[in-house]
Design a protein around this motif. Structure first.
Motif, PDB file in Angstrom:
ATOM      1  N   ASP A   5      28.477  40.609  36.468  1.00 25.33           N
ATOM      2  CA  ASP A   5      28.555  39.574  35.431  1.00 25.33           C
ATOM      3  C   ASP A   5      29.346  40.029  34.206  1.00 25.33           C
ATOM      4  O   ASP A   5      29.348  39.359  33.172  1.00 25.33           O
ATOM      5  N   ASP A   6      30.039  41.159  34.306  1.00 24.51           N
ATOM      6  CA  ASP A   6      30.955  41.564  33.231  1.00 24.51           C
ATOM      7  C   ASP A   6      32.069  40.537  33.087  1.00 24.51           C
ATOM      8  O   ASP A   6      32.571  39.998  34.074  1.00 24.51           O
ATOM      9  N   VAL A   7      32.493  40.320  31.836  1.00 27.76           N
ATOM     10  CA  VAL A   7      33.682  39.511  31.556  1.00 27.76           C
ATOM     11  C   VAL A   7      34.630  40.368  30.724  1.00 27.76           C
ATOM     12  O   VAL A   7      34.263  40.858  29.654  1.00 27.76           O
ATOM     13  N   TRP A   8      35.841  40.570  31.227  1.00 29.00           N
ATOM     14  CA  TRP A   8      36.825  41.405  30.560  1.00 29.00           C
ATOM     15  C   TRP A   8      37.975  40.540  30.034  1.00 29.00           C
ATOM     16  O   TRP A   8      38.350  39.543  30.660  1.00 29.00           O
TER      17      TRP A   8
ATOM     18  N   GLU B 270      27.400  51.526  28.942  1.00 27.25           N
ATOM     19  CA  GLU B 270      26.140  51.796  29.631  1.00 27.25           C
ATOM     20  C   GLU B 270      24.948  51.236  28.862  1.00 27.25           C
ATOM     21  O   GLU B 270      23.932  50.857  29.450  1.00 27.25           O
ATOM     22  N   GLN B 271      25.074  51.180  27.548  1.00 29.47           N
ATOM     23  CA  GLN B 271      23.961  50.789  26.689  1.00 29.47           C
ATOM     24  C   GLN B 271      23.902  49.285  26.423  1.00 29.47           C
ATOM     25  O   GLN B 271      22.943  48.802  25.820  1.00 29.47           O
ATOM     26  N   LEU B 272      24.914  48.546  26.868  1.00 29.08           N
ATOM     27  CA  LEU B 272      24.972  47.117  26.575  1.00 29.08           C
ATOM     28  C   LEU B 272      24.173  46.305  27.579  1.00 29.08           C
ATOM     29  O   LEU B 272      24.204  46.575  28.782  1.00 29.08           O
ATOM     30  N   PRO B 273      23.457  45.271  27.094  1.00 28.68           N
ATOM     31  CA  PRO B 273      22.764  44.374  28.023  1.00 28.68           C
ATOM     32  C   PRO B 273      23.763  43.455  28.720  1.00 28.68           C
ATOM     33  O   PRO B 273      24.867  43.212  28.208  1.00 28.68           O
TER      34      PRO B 273
ATOM     35  N   ILE C  96      38.898  43.439  39.535  1.00 31.14           N
ATOM     36  CA  ILE C  96      39.042  42.010  39.802  1.00 31.14           C
ATOM     37  C   ILE C  96      38.317  41.572  41.067  1.00 31.14           C
ATOM     38  O   ILE C  96      38.221  40.374  41.332  1.00 31.14           O
ATOM     39  N   ASP C  97      37.803  42.509  41.819  1.00 32.24           N
ATOM     40  CA  ASP C  97      36.941  42.160  42.949  1.00 32.24           C
ATOM     41  C   ASP C  97      35.499  41.979  42.489  1.00 32.24           C
ATOM     42  O   ASP C  97      34.699  41.344  43.186  1.00 32.24           O
ATOM     43  N   THR C  98      35.183  42.547  41.332  1.00 34.25           N
ATOM     44  CA  THR C  98      33.802  42.591  40.863  1.00 34.25           C
ATOM     45  C   THR C  98      33.537  41.658  39.685  1.00 34.25           C
ATOM     46  O   THR C  98      32.484  41.008  39.626  1.00 34.25           O
ATOM     47  N   CYS C  99      34.473  41.588  38.746  1.00 39.22           N
ATOM     48  CA  CYS C  99      34.236  40.912  37.473  1.00 39.22           C
ATOM     49  C   CYS C  99      35.250  39.790  37.238  1.00 39.22           C
ATOM     50  O   CYS C  99      36.311  39.743  37.855  1.00 39.22           O
ATOM     51  N   LYS C 100      34.914  38.923  36.306  1.00 41.09           N
ATOM     52  CA  LYS C 100      35.877  37.927  35.844  1.00 41.09           C
ATOM     53  C   LYS C 100      36.747  38.557  34.760  1.00 41.09           C
ATOM     54  O   LYS C 100      36.237  39.233  33.854  1.00 41.09           O
ATOM     55  N   VAL C 101      38.059  38.327  34.868  1.00 41.15           N
ATOM     56  CA  VAL C 101      39.017  38.936  33.945  1.00 41.15           C
ATOM     57  C   VAL C 101      39.970  37.872  33.424  1.00 41.15           C
ATOM     58  O   VAL C 101      40.563  37.113  34.200  1.00 41.15           O
ATOM     59  N   ILE C 102      40.114  37.821  32.114  1.00 42.38           N
ATOM     60  CA  ILE C 102      41.071  36.907  31.485  1.00 42.38           C
ATOM     61  C   ILE C 102      42.208  37.733  30.902  1.00 42.38           C
ATOM     62  O   ILE C 102      41.981  38.651  30.106  1.00 42.38           O
TER      63      ILE C 102
ATOM     64  N   ALA D 195      36.217  27.625  30.057  1.00 43.03           N
ATOM     65  CA  ALA D 195      34.858  27.243  30.451  1.00 43.03           C
ATOM     66  C   ALA D 195      34.765  27.055  31.967  1.00 43.03           C
ATOM     67  O   ALA D 195      33.801  27.506  32.605  1.00 43.03           O
ATOM     68  N   LYS D 196      35.741  26.403  32.542  1.00 42.62           N
ATOM     69  CA  LYS D 196      35.745  26.194  33.994  1.00 42.62           C
ATOM     70  C   LYS D 196      35.801  27.533  34.721  1.00 42.62           C
ATOM     71  O   LYS D 196      35.090  27.739  35.717  1.00 42.62           O
ATOM     72  N   PHE D 197      36.635  28.436  34.238  1.00 43.75           N
ATOM     73  CA  PHE D 197      36.770  29.746  34.858  1.00 43.75           C
ATOM     74  C   PHE D 197      35.450  30.516  34.798  1.00 43.75           C
ATOM     75  O   PHE D 197      35.080  31.223  35.744  1.00 43.75           O
ATOM     76  N   LEU D 198      34.725  30.375  33.677  1.00 46.89           N
ATOM     77  CA  LEU D 198      33.452  31.069  33.498  1.00 46.89           C
ATOM     78  C   LEU D 198      32.292  30.295  34.130  1.00 46.89           C
ATOM     79  O   LEU D 198      31.135  30.718  34.022  1.00 46.89           O
ATOM     80  N   GLU D 199      32.622  29.169  34.743  1.00 49.78           N
ATOM     81  CA  GLU D 199      31.631  28.318  35.418  1.00 49.78           C
ATOM     82  C   GLU D 199      30.571  27.813  34.439  1.00 49.78           C
ATOM     83  O   GLU D 199      29.374  27.796  34.715  1.00 49.78           O
ATOM     84  N   LYS D 200      31.060  27.381  33.268  1.00 47.89           N
ATOM     85  CA  LYS D 200      30.205  26.827  32.233  1.00 47.89           C
ATOM     86  C   LYS D 200      30.594  25.374  31.974  1.00 47.89           C
ATOM     87  O   LYS D 200      31.781  25.028  31.959  1.00 47.89           O
TER      88      LYS D 200
END
Length: 318
Positions: A40-43, A123-126, A145-151, A235-240
């Motif tokens: 669920d990381d967003v970069w 590591e410390q971030l929720p 890019i296989d794991t996270c959403k990247v803009i 928003a669409k990309f983040l599925e919001k």
């Protein structure tokens, strides 16, 4: 011989593409490359001064259900940290700042935090984590890019160079002394001698990934021209889901004067910035590059056209 003054401990060139970084990057490169990722990381990936800060705020608010209260009370640098910020900071510069501030404990603690590598901070971030980087894709974790959403956000190189020039003048940590003015700085930009360069290779790597499922490629110019459409696309990309009233409210929040007043952004302590320089958040405009005088404008436009054509990219016109 071209030489970009600054960076107390010098620069390093990385890999066959000759990426330019301050020398503090070298001991940490492997760990930056291999940082553990979360699904669920967003970069956000950009070359510096490409509209990164504005896009950070858009992304964070959309992904946090338009939580304006937190946006206004918690610094953007905490909500959306700059991954490799540590490599821009040198012990020597920080020691001078500490003396300048009479070893104020709060100042010293802030400087210490800036020297912590980003892979430790993450590591410390929720979750969900929001991460800003100016590293190119080839220097980031290979499964990103296989794991996270990247803009990825691209901006016209003339506007980038002007903004980067004023940014280098603002923060003493860059050590830039402005010998030769913008004309000389533009030479540094063209010769790929600025930190995070080469510019065109950075753009190429982003452009080549524009059709990947987990990558959203944006032009800063399109976002400024039609902020509402840009917000909906993000928003669409983040599925919001975001309604028209929420879009309008966010557009108003992002207007440059409102943005400056309501979004806390701190990258400095007393003595770190030059008072005579332009602020961190400048104009946010497109095509306002008066620094390009007639004697360099024609050759600059030709250089941009040639390199853009090689990549197959076309920057939106004003």
């Amino acid at each position: 011989m071209y030489h970009f003054e600054g960076e107390r401990t010098g620069f390093c060139q990385v890999g066959p593409k000759k990426w330019i970084f301050p020398s503090p990057y070298m001991p940490y490169a492997e760990k930056y490359y291999n940082v553990p990722l979360r699904e669920d990381d967003v970069w956000i990936v950009t070359y510096p001064r490409s509209g990164t800060t504005l896009c950070q705020e858009i992304i964070w608010l959309i992904n946090n259900n338009l939580d304006y209260k937190t946006s206004k009370s918690v610094n953007l640098t905490q909500r959306f940290p700059f991954y490799e910020f540590q490599i821009l900071h040198h012990d020597e510069v920080h020691k001078e700042i500490e003396v300048l501030n009479n070893n104020d404990p709060e100042v010293n603690e802030q400087l210490r935090k800036w020297r912590i590598p980003g892979y430790i901070t993450l590591e410390q971030l929720p979750s969900p984590r929001h991460i800003k980087t100016h590293f190119s894709f080839s220097l980031l974790p290979p499964k990103l890019i296989d794991t996270c959403k990247v803009i990825y956000v691209a901006r016209n190189p003339k506007d980038v160079a002007v903004s980067y020039y004023h940014h280098n003048l603002l923060f003493k940590v860059h050590g830039y002394l402005n010998k030769g003015g913008f004309k000389k700085y533009w030479e540094f930009f063209q010769k790929d001698l600025l930190t995070f360069s080469p510019y065109w290779e950075h753009i190429r790597e982003g452009w080549e990934k524009r059709n990947e499922k987990n990558v959203l490629f944006l032009f800063y110019e399109d976002l400024i021209k039609d902020m509402s459409s840009g917000i909906k696309k993000i928003a669409k990309f983040l599925e919001k889901t975001i309604g028209i009233d929420d879009v309008n409210q966010l557009v108003n929040h992002l207007q440059i004067d409102n943005f400056r007043k309501s979004v806390p952004i701190t990258y400095s302590v007393n003595g770190m910035a030059r008072e005579s320089a332009q602020p961190f958040i400048r104009q946010g405009k497109v095509g306002e590059n008066k620094e390009f005088t007639d004697d360099i404008l024609e050759s600059a436009d030709k250089w941009i056209e040639e390199n853009a054509n090689k990549i197959g990219i076309k920057f939106p016109v004003k």
